[in-house]
Enzyme design. Sequence first.
Site, PDB file in Angstrom:
ATOM      1  N   ILE A 184       0.759  -1.159  -0.112  1.00  0.00           N
ATOM      2  CA  ILE A 184       0.120   0.120   0.201  1.00  0.00           C
ATOM      3  C   ILE A 184       0.666   1.378  -0.211  1.00  0.00           C
ATOM      4  CG2 ILE A 184      -2.367  -0.823   1.000  1.00  0.00           C
ATOM      5  CD1 ILE A 184      -1.036  -0.063   3.978  1.00  0.00           C
ATOM      6  N   GLY A 188       7.971   4.022   1.282  1.00  0.00           N
ATOM      7  CA  GLY A 188       9.106   5.547   1.418  1.00  0.00           C
ATOM      8  C   GLY A 188      10.445   5.031   1.884  1.00  0.00           C
ATOM      9  N   GLY A 189      10.879   6.232   2.271  1.00  0.00           N
ATOM     10  CA  GLY A 189      12.794   6.114   2.692  1.00  0.00           C
ATOM     11  C   GLY A 189      13.128   5.031   3.640  1.00  0.00           C
ATOM     12  N   GLY A 215      10.910   2.157   3.594  1.00  0.00           N
ATOM     13  CA  GLY A 215      10.723   1.056   2.722  1.00  0.00           C
ATOM     14  C   GLY A 215       9.498   0.860   2.745  1.00  0.00           C
ATOM     15  N   ASP A 231       9.369  16.084  11.827  1.00  0.00           N
ATOM     16  CA  ASP A 231       8.724  15.537   9.930  1.00  0.00           C
ATOM     17  C   ASP A 231       7.321  15.999  10.109  1.00  0.00           C
ATOM     18  OD1 ASP A 231       9.873  15.415   7.529  1.00  0.00           O
ATOM     19  OD2 ASP A 231       9.870  12.989   7.783  1.00  0.00           O
TER      20      ASP A 231
END
Length: 812
Positions: A480, A483-484, A486, A598
Amino acid sequence: MEKCQNHRTYIPLSPLFIFFLRFSSLHLISSAYDIPDKDFINCGSKENVNNGTRNFTGDENSGSFTKPSSTVSDSNQSPNTSTLYHTARIFREQSSYRFETEVGTTYGYLVRLHFFAFSSQPDLSTAVFDVSASGSLLLHNFTASKDLPLIKEFFLTTNTRKFRIYFTPKESSLAFVNAIEVFPAPPLNFSLNESQRAGGSFKFPPTSVLQTIYRINVGGITISGDQIWRNWETDDSYLYAKDGATNNQSSDELHYQSEDGKYDAPDMVYRTAKLMSNTNVTWGFNVNKTAEHLVRAHFCDFISISPNVLSFNLYINDNFRQEINYSNYLNKQTAPFHIDFVVGSYDSDVMNISIGHTNPRFGDHPFLNGLEILEIVDALAAIPTEYEQRQVNIPIVLGSLLGGFALLSILVAALFVFLKRPRANPVEKSIRGQVPAYGGRSSHGKSTSSSPVPNLNLGLKISFAEIKSATKNFNPRQLIGRGGFGTVYKGTLSDGTKVAVKRGAPGSGQGFTEFQTEIMVLSKIRHQHLVPLIGYCDERSEMILVYEFMEQGTLTDHLYNADLPRLSWKQRLQICIGAARGLRYLHMDSSEVIIHRDVKSTNILLDQNLVAKVADFGLSKSGPPDETHISTKVRGTFGYLDPEYFKSQLLTEKSDVYSFGVVLLEVLCARPAIDNLLPRDQMNLAEWAMRCKRKGVIEQIVDPSIKGQINPKSLKKFAETAEKCLQEDGSERPAMSDVIWDLEYALQLQQTTVPREDYEDSTVMASSSAFEVDEVRRLPSLGSTVGDVCDEFSELTLSEVFSQMRDENAAR
């Protein structure tokens, strides 16, 4: 701008300096580099292959590989493919190639690995494996292409005479390689005074490896094999606006500063250049967004009419500018040189590099000859023990047997005493078991002997077997997101709980530290507007986090995905209020201050009822409630990053407030924080939106799908709240509790037109005229040495620096 070269600060010996020296031009063994004639290996064959430039020895003749293996040949053997790619050696278990190195040399080693998944049985395209060397993980979960041969190139150092490259198949898969090159590289000429950190100070991990990502001949043709068989691409496919620059070439004699300087780049690179015509010239490169990169820019002035007069700017991303003043480097024309920069990871998978005028009135002609981008690989790998055959020494064997018998007697006696002593309380034993020792690091930089996170309740651990079952063995149909860290899979645990399984990709650059931080933070906090951590798994060198499944995905999805229903203004306000409550809990209500670091729309998730929950705590920092700031390396995402934090590297909860202000504008306008394809004055959302607010036209940038829904008073209050969050001075930004108060009032205004009393503002409102983003948002101009920071700030705003990297009408 004052020249940063006048502010040099020399730092003491450190891993960074040692790293430079290992690749430096200070030759202790010989005064000049000799082109090597070994080691070049043709894998999986007895045949030697000469490809016209060097001779590859069949590995069955060299005996350089270890462990059982097999060979396979290409059934087609296309004449268009080099003979090197007609055979391969296959490994079913961890195996290695052994090479003899020159201990004591100051040369680093250049390693090239050749892969081509040609048609064969077994199918090489299904192979998944790791490659490591010198204690560093070079490739993780690597799969080769069946379309074209692929070469992976690395620069590394070794201090042992027997250097090994390990190939490790993943689980039931296999590993293979077609050819290997290992030889002393020419000096890379890294100089401590030349290499700079674009975006702050930097320390190389002592085990760092450099992997070549791009090697570009700017303004010239493709070069297939230079002096040391490197390939150089043309730059046109990476150029944003081709009509903004012209190719130039020269046949003049080149004046190298040293004999070894000829190996920095071939003559053809320095005899061609891209010359800026009128607007800034920008190249864009896809990179690993969580890794540090070394950028080398090559220059050779055959452009100017006389020496020592040329000066122009080099930009990297939207946060760094360096003046290239030719007189600071050389005193003659047609003399090649290069400058190195270490570019930090800012969670952006695109690196933009530009050249532009220092001052257009001077009539300078900015140019660039070549570019190299190398990823700094710092993922650790375990070094297996290698067992060598030795002659059997009979006396030693007998002595060992007798000694072993004596040791066995002692152990039996100790066991008898142990069984007789009182037993520990079972509850006490259970508590001890929850505080595991911090074990040795595995190939992914995490504990292999115990839980990777000290003082963590092991009740959160979930077995790898259950996670495989929950995700149907990580079925691609369950995927689904990526990202950085995984990949993310949807899954269902044995008790029926729907979960999101985030499977780490060790070696991706984010890795162990973020894995540990996420567990440590989320295991201590619980809030209805924070995504709960259900468990984690660290078996089999895995780094897996298991969260509650958020049915509606990310806020980003609902702002930009045309296939999803558009959020109403009321829904958007409720989502912003929920996310703000989650951040307030982190800042004020938890046992210690937690700064997310973040905050962005992709890290705000929505459950089935569109309730917002803040996610992804891998970059978060925590401290005592009375701690006013945390000094830390700058991390975050372009467009959301607090400029005050960027300049000072002092992190406070007001940095989250700034990022949340950008999210508010993103929700209002339904456009990204940074959009490279927009006109230069609109690229940076925060600056553009605040400029529109000052002009009184904020309603013109509202998402068209909700423009007719918004009560003007609600819009006014919402825009004022975003403006407060985006104040340049962090002390003037509101606390998240005040932001919630204002957003709730904006929601009330949306539902009613009842006027508010004079005390309606929760915080002191800054004058709009005082919030001149163009005037106050400055970027630091960094010096030419590691650790240098100029006293003056750049004259350019964030948007101006970034926008000069593109032509207004440029397209990807």
